[in-house]
Design a protein around this motif. Structure first.
Motif, PDB file in Angstrom:
ATOM      1  N   UNK A 252       0.827  -1.210   0.000  1.00 37.17           N
ATOM      2  CA  UNK A 252       0.000   0.000   0.000  1.00 37.17           C
ATOM      3  C   UNK A 252       0.864   1.264   0.000  1.00 37.17           C
ATOM      4  N   UNK A 253       0.479   2.225  -0.820  1.00 39.13           N
ATOM      5  CA  UNK A 253       1.232   3.475  -0.880  1.00 39.13           C
ATOM      6  C   UNK A 253       1.059   4.264   0.407  1.00 39.13           C
ATOM      7  N   UNK A 254       2.123   4.956   0.799  1.00 42.25           N
ATOM      8  CA  UNK A 254       2.093   5.813   1.988  1.00 42.25           C
ATOM      9  C   UNK A 254       3.202   6.839   1.869  1.00 42.25           C
ATOM     10  N   UNK A 255       3.078   7.897   2.643  1.00 39.66           N
ATOM     11  CA  UNK A 255       4.144   8.894   2.673  1.00 39.66           C
ATOM     12  C   UNK A 255       5.354   8.284   3.369  1.00 39.66           C
ATOM     13  N   UNK A 256       6.511   8.870   3.133  1.00 40.09           N
ATOM     14  CA  UNK A 256       7.748   8.370   3.732  1.00 40.09           C
ATOM     15  C   UNK A 256       8.500   9.511   4.374  1.00 40.09           C
ATOM     16  N   UNK A 257       9.153   9.227   5.463  1.00 38.95           N
ATOM     17  CA  UNK A 257      10.027  10.196   6.120  1.00 38.95           C
ATOM     18  C   UNK A 257      11.460   9.819   5.767  1.00 38.95           C
ATOM     19  N   UNK A 258      12.151  10.728   5.085  1.00 40.11           N
ATOM     20  CA  UNK A 258      13.521  10.453   4.652  1.00 40.11           C
ATOM     21  C   UNK A 258      14.424  11.621   5.028  1.00 40.11           C
ATOM     22  N   UNK A 259      15.706  11.326   5.100  1.00 43.40           N
ATOM     23  CA  UNK A 259      16.696  12.371   5.338  1.00 43.40           C
ATOM     24  C   UNK A 259      16.744  13.286   4.112  1.00 43.40           C
ATOM     25  N   UNK A 260      16.708  14.578   4.359  1.00 42.01           N
ATOM     26  CA  UNK A 260      16.649  15.555   3.270  1.00 42.01           C
ATOM     27  C   UNK A 260      17.826  15.424   2.310  1.00 42.01           C
ATOM     28  N   UNK A 261      19.047  15.280   2.823  1.00 48.87           N
ATOM     29  CA  UNK A 261      20.245  15.274   1.974  1.00 48.87           C
ATOM     30  C   UNK A 261      20.463  13.969   1.216  1.00 48.87           C
ATOM     31  N   UNK A 262      20.119  12.841   1.830  1.00 45.10           N
ATOM     32  CA  UNK A 262      20.444  11.545   1.217  1.00 45.10           C
ATOM     33  C   UNK A 262      19.233  10.805   0.661  1.00 45.10           C
ATOM     34  N   UNK A 263      18.038  11.131   1.138  1.00 43.62           N
ATOM     35  CA  UNK A 263      16.851  10.393   0.739  1.00 43.62           C
ATOM     36  C   UNK A 263      16.697   9.064   1.458  1.00 43.62           C
ATOM     37  N   UNK A 264      17.581   8.792   2.423  1.00 45.84           N
ATOM     38  CA  UNK A 264      17.497   7.537   3.176  1.00 45.84           C
ATOM     39  C   UNK A 264      16.361   7.599   4.194  1.00 45.84           C
ATOM     40  N   UNK A 265      15.645   6.478   4.387  1.00 44.36           N
ATOM     41  CA  UNK A 265      14.562   6.460   5.375  1.00 44.36           C
ATOM     42  C   UNK A 265      15.083   6.754   6.783  1.00 44.36           C
ATOM     43  N   UNK A 266      14.231   7.402   7.569  1.00 44.82           N
ATOM     44  CA  UNK A 266      14.544   7.705   8.965  1.00 44.82           C
ATOM     45  C   UNK A 266      13.988   6.578   9.822  1.00 44.82           C
ATOM     46  N   UNK A 267      14.770   6.137  10.787  1.00 39.83           N
ATOM     47  CA  UNK A 267      14.355   5.058  11.678  1.00 39.83           C
ATOM     48  C   UNK A 267      14.642   5.478  13.117  1.00 39.83           C
TER      49      UNK A 267
END
Length: 150
Positions: free
Chosen positions: A110-125
């Motif tokens: 299912x599609x959902x928004x994602x929280x990622x680091x602004x500079x790298x695009x890596x997911x935040x955990x």
């Protein structure tokens, strides 16, 4: 209708926190503030919330120190709502709610928004760790409660 009981004198930090930020509109306003929204109209458009309810929640978040009113950055006479240091400290709470929702409220595809680091695009955990850096879960913790007065 039963009135809401204040938890501001409770010995539990979770209860006191919920006394300040414990309704869903307030948390959604904080979410939007982390996403860069600052103006009443932006919050209203994003949330689809009635103006009187938004006005009340914003006033409460300001009075409790989560948001502050500041002059608009463009020199206009209007004011903007900005997260205070206390408000910015809600970031781990918002990340924890997001991760819980991702884990339990969405299907795998299912599609959902994602929280990622602004500079790298890596997911935040968000991980919970002891003071010395070890990962820890609920089975390895205990709440030390304040003794009831006699």
């Amino acid at each position: 209708m039963v009135g809401r009981r204040s938890l501001k004198a409770d010995f539990c930090p979770s209860a006191r926190s919920l006394d300040v930020i414990g309704d869903w509109w307030s948390l959604l306003i904080v979410r939007d503030a982390f996403d860069g929204l600052t103006r009443f109209g932006e919050f209203q458009k994003s949330l689809g919330i009635a103006k009187n309810i938004l006005s009340d929640r914003l006033r409460t978040l300001v009075s409790r120190g989560i948001l502050e009113l500041a002059p608009a950055g463009d020199g206009a006479v209007r004011q903007e709502y900005r997260l205070t240091e206390m408000g910015r400290d809600l970031f781990p709470v918002m990340v924890a709610l997001r991760q819980w929702g991702e884990r339990h409220l969405f299907e795998a595809d299912e599609q959902r928004s994602s929280l990622v680091e602004r500079d790298t695009g890596l997911p935040v955990r968000l991980d919970i760790r002891t003071q010395d850096g070890r990962a820890i879960g609920p089975d390895e913790t205990v709440i030390l409660k304040v003794p009831e007065p006699e």
